[in-house]
Design a protein around this motif. Structure first.
Motif, PDB file in Angstrom:
ATOM      1  N   GLY A   1      42.332  32.876  42.256  1.00  0.00           N
ATOM      2  CA  GLY A   1      42.055  34.057  43.068  1.00  0.00           C
ATOM      3  C   GLY A   1      42.957  35.222  42.699  1.00  0.00           C
ATOM      4  O   GLY A   1      42.510  36.370  42.619  1.00  0.00           O
ATOM      5  N   TYR A   2      44.239  34.932  42.450  1.00  0.00           N
ATOM      6  CA  TYR A   2      45.138  36.009  42.036  1.00  0.00           C
ATOM      7  C   TYR A   2      44.741  36.554  40.661  1.00  0.00           C
ATOM      8  O   TYR A   2      44.805  37.763  40.429  1.00  0.00           O
ATOM      9  CB  TYR A   2      46.608  35.583  42.021  1.00  0.00           C
ATOM     10  CG  TYR A   2      47.451  36.750  41.572  1.00  0.00           C
ATOM     11  CD1 TYR A   2      47.687  37.804  42.444  1.00  0.00           C
ATOM     12  CD2 TYR A   2      47.932  36.842  40.277  1.00  0.00           C
ATOM     13  CE1 TYR A   2      48.393  38.923  42.029  1.00  0.00           C
ATOM     14  CE2 TYR A   2      48.635  37.951  39.848  1.00  0.00           C
ATOM     15  CZ  TYR A   2      48.867  38.991  40.738  1.00  0.00           C
ATOM     16  OH  TYR A   2      49.548  40.093  40.327  1.00  0.00           O
ATOM     17  N   ALA A   3      44.303  35.688  39.766  1.00  0.00           N
ATOM     18  CA  ALA A   3      43.865  36.154  38.446  1.00  0.00           C
ATOM     19  C   ALA A   3      42.671  37.104  38.586  1.00  0.00           C
ATOM     20  O   ALA A   3      42.616  38.142  37.905  1.00  0.00           O
ATOM     21  CB  ALA A   3      43.506  34.970  37.557  1.00  0.00           C
ATOM     22  N   LEU A   4      41.751  36.768  39.469  1.00  0.00           N
ATOM     23  CA  LEU A   4      40.608  37.651  39.702  1.00  0.00           C
ATOM     24  C   LEU A   4      41.051  38.962  40.350  1.00  0.00           C
ATOM     25  O   LEU A   4      40.546  40.036  40.016  1.00  0.00           O
ATOM     26  CB  LEU A   4      39.556  36.947  40.566  1.00  0.00           C
ATOM     27  CG  LEU A   4      38.846  35.769  39.908  1.00  0.00           C
ATOM     28  CD1 LEU A   4      37.899  35.102  40.903  1.00  0.00           C
ATOM     29  CD2 LEU A   4      38.111  36.206  38.661  1.00  0.00           C
ATOM     30  N   PHE A   5      42.000  38.885  41.268  1.00  0.00           N
ATOM     31  CA  PHE A   5      42.554  40.080  41.903  1.00  0.00           C
ATOM     32  C   PHE A   5      43.227  40.976  40.859  1.00  0.00           C
ATOM     33  O   PHE A   5      43.019  42.192  40.844  1.00  0.00           O
ATOM     34  CB  PHE A   5      43.555  39.677  42.991  1.00  0.00           C
ATOM     35  CG  PHE A   5      44.299  40.826  43.595  1.00  0.00           C
ATOM     36  CD1 PHE A   5      43.700  41.620  44.575  1.00  0.00           C
ATOM     37  CD2 PHE A   5      45.596  41.112  43.198  1.00  0.00           C
ATOM     38  CE1 PHE A   5      44.387  42.681  45.129  1.00  0.00           C
ATOM     39  CE2 PHE A   5      46.291  42.179  43.750  1.00  0.00           C
ATOM     40  CZ  PHE A   5      45.684  42.971  44.726  1.00  0.00           C
TER      41      PHE A   5
ATOM     42  N   HIS B   1      40.207  42.493  38.716  1.00  0.00           N
ATOM     43  CA  HIS B   1      39.238  43.388  39.332  1.00  0.00           C
ATOM     44  C   HIS B   1      39.848  44.462  40.237  1.00  0.00           C
ATOM     45  O   HIS B   1      39.231  45.499  40.430  1.00  0.00           O
ATOM     46  CB  HIS B   1      38.195  42.584  40.103  1.00  0.00           C
ATOM     47  CG  HIS B   1      37.386  41.700  39.214  1.00  0.00           C
ATOM     48  ND1 HIS B   1      36.464  42.193  38.315  1.00  0.00           N
ATOM     49  CD2 HIS B   1      37.378  40.360  39.057  1.00  0.00           C
ATOM     50  CE1 HIS B   1      35.910  41.197  37.655  1.00  0.00           C
ATOM     51  NE2 HIS B   1      36.457  40.061  38.084  1.00  0.00           N
ATOM     52  N   VAL B   2      41.024  44.211  40.806  1.00  0.00           N
ATOM     53  CA  VAL B   2      41.646  45.197  41.691  1.00  0.00           C
ATOM     54  C   VAL B   2      42.765  45.947  40.977  1.00  0.00           C
ATOM     55  O   VAL B   2      42.826  47.174  41.032  1.00  0.00           O
ATOM     56  CB  VAL B   2      42.166  44.518  42.986  1.00  0.00           C
ATOM     57  CG1 VAL B   2      42.895  45.513  43.873  1.00  0.00           C
ATOM     58  CG2 VAL B   2      41.014  43.874  43.740  1.00  0.00           C
ATOM     59  N   GLN B   3      43.625  45.209  40.292  1.00  0.00           N
ATOM     60  CA  GLN B   3      44.749  45.851  39.613  1.00  0.00           C
ATOM     61  C   GLN B   3      44.379  46.389  38.235  1.00  0.00           C
ATOM     62  O   GLN B   3      45.129  47.158  37.663  1.00  0.00           O
ATOM     63  CB  GLN B   3      45.931  44.881  39.509  1.00  0.00           C
ATOM     64  CG  GLN B   3      46.486  44.513  40.875  1.00  0.00           C
ATOM     65  CD  GLN B   3      47.637  43.533  40.786  1.00  0.00           C
ATOM     66  OE1 GLN B   3      47.598  42.583  40.016  1.00  0.00           O
ATOM     67  NE2 GLN B   3      48.675  43.779  41.584  1.00  0.00           N
TER      68      GLN B   3
ATOM     69  N   VAL C   1      51.923  42.765  26.767  1.00  0.00           N
ATOM     70  CA  VAL C   1      52.461  42.305  28.048  1.00  0.00           C
ATOM     71  C   VAL C   1      52.252  43.447  29.040  1.00  0.00           C
ATOM     72  O   VAL C   1      52.995  44.416  29.044  1.00  0.00           O
ATOM     73  CB  VAL C   1      53.955  41.927  27.954  1.00  0.00           C
ATOM     74  CG1 VAL C   1      54.474  41.487  29.305  1.00  0.00           C
ATOM     75  CG2 VAL C   1      54.171  40.841  26.911  1.00  0.00           C
ATOM     76  N   ASP C   2      51.204  43.325  29.852  1.00  0.00           N
ATOM     77  CA  ASP C   2      50.893  44.358  30.842  1.00  0.00           C
ATOM     78  C   ASP C   2      51.540  44.079  32.181  1.00  0.00           C
ATOM     79  O   ASP C   2      51.739  44.982  32.972  1.00  0.00           O
ATOM     80  CB  ASP C   2      49.374  44.448  31.060  1.00  0.00           C
ATOM     81  CG  ASP C   2      48.642  44.906  29.817  1.00  0.00           C
ATOM     82  OD1 ASP C   2      49.235  45.643  29.023  1.00  0.00           O
ATOM     83  OD2 ASP C   2      47.475  44.519  29.653  1.00  0.00           O
ATOM     84  N   TRP C   3      51.831  42.820  32.477  1.00  0.00           N
ATOM     85  CA  TRP C   3      52.291  42.396  33.791  1.00  0.00           C
ATOM     86  C   TRP C   3      53.467  41.465  33.612  1.00  0.00           C
ATOM     87  O   TRP C   3      53.439  40.564  32.777  1.00  0.00           O
ATOM     88  CB  TRP C   3      51.132  41.665  34.475  1.00  0.00           C
ATOM     89  CG  TRP C   3      51.368  41.182  35.852  1.00  0.00           C
ATOM     90  CD1 TRP C   3      50.990  41.790  37.001  1.00  0.00           C
ATOM     91  CD2 TRP C   3      52.016  39.960  36.248  1.00  0.00           C
ATOM     92  NE1 TRP C   3      51.355  41.040  38.080  1.00  0.00           N
ATOM     93  CE2 TRP C   3      51.986  39.900  37.645  1.00  0.00           C
ATOM     94  CE3 TRP C   3      52.629  38.923  35.553  1.00  0.00           C
ATOM     95  CZ2 TRP C   3      52.533  38.855  38.367  1.00  0.00           C
ATOM     96  CZ3 TRP C   3      53.178  37.868  36.268  1.00  0.00           C
ATOM     97  CH2 TRP C   3      53.127  37.841  37.661  1.00  0.00           C
ATOM     98  N   SER C   4      54.515  41.682  34.397  1.00  0.00           N
ATOM     99  CA  SER C   4      55.631  40.735  34.402  1.00  0.00           C
ATOM    100  C   SER C   4      56.288  40.745  35.772  1.00  0.00           C
ATOM    101  O   SER C   4      56.201  41.716  36.515  1.00  0.00           O
ATOM    102  CB  SER C   4      56.645  41.055  33.307  1.00  0.00           C
ATOM    103  OG  SER C   4      57.302  42.258  33.580  1.00  0.00           O
ATOM    104  N   LEU C   5      56.927  39.644  36.085  1.00  0.00           N
ATOM    105  CA  LEU C   5      57.652  39.486  37.340  1.00  0.00           C
ATOM    106  C   LEU C   5      58.936  38.741  37.026  1.00  0.00           C
ATOM    107  O   LEU C   5      58.893  37.670  36.409  1.00  0.00           O
ATOM    108  CB  LEU C   5      56.799  38.707  38.353  1.00  0.00           C
ATOM    109  CG  LEU C   5      57.440  38.403  39.706  1.00  0.00           C
ATOM    110  CD1 LEU C   5      57.682  39.699  40.472  1.00  0.00           C
ATOM    111  CD2 LEU C   5      56.561  37.470  40.515  1.00  0.00           C
TER     112      LEU C   5
END
Length: 171
Positions: free
Chosen positions: A29-33, A36-38, A138-142
């Motif tokens: 679900g987070y991957a889809l978020f 599609h949202v981010q 690398v578009d996203w990191s935490l």
């Protein structure tokens, strides 16, 4: 809090498997978020990791519903473990590609969907594992860890959870 965790671990395999399935579906679900949202477009290796997470979630769910006798319960450990470790292998490959020096990764190729539609799933998986330029971004990191790193940690944890739930937990 400690007693609640102890109660959960002693509750039997069904709630443990349902919890594993819920974790997998939350990850998906987070991957889809994120897509599609981010607005983060998944690369071919991301899609393969998603398939592993969903496969593991379905295996957890099947184990919870089926709740097999002792001699067959280890099969669900193997099934979940195979999905988790294969997805983890793809995540390791993805991390390796992301850490290559600039200019050493081949340029971007056709999209995963295009390859599946025109050449079939086997060719698409083979092409995805050779990975092109979009997998190196690398578009996203935490906390300094990119998404494939977090997916790797999640899959390893869920694989250990699957082995515990289906091979060692009380029936």
């Amino acid at each position: 809090m400690k007693s609640q965790i102890a109660n959960l671990l002693n509750a039997g395999s069904r709630p443990l498997n349902l919890l594993g399935a819920a974790a997998c579906f939350l990850l998906f679900g987070y991957a889809l978020f994120a897509e599609h949202v981010q607005g983060y477009a998944p690369c071919p290796l991301c899609i393969l990791q998603r398939l592993a997470v969903v496969g593991m979630g379905l295996a957890f769910l099947l184990a919870a519903v089926h709740r097999p006798a002792n001699r067959f319960r280890h099969a669900y450990s193997v099934l979940c473990g195979a999905a988790g470790l294969s997805g983890g292998g793809v995540a390791i490959r993805h991390l390796w590609i992301q850490n290559q020096p600039e200019g050493t990764v081949p340029p971007c190729g056709a999209s995963f969907d295009f390859i599946v539609e025109n050449f079939g799933i086997i060719t698409a998986v083979r092409e995805a594992l050779t990975a092109s330029g979009e997998c190196a971004e690398v578009d996203w990191s935490l906390l300094g860890l990119s998404m494939p790193g977090w997916v790797l940690l999640a899959l390893l944890g869920l694989t250990a959870w699957a082995v515990w739930s289906n091979s060692f937990a009380r029936r």
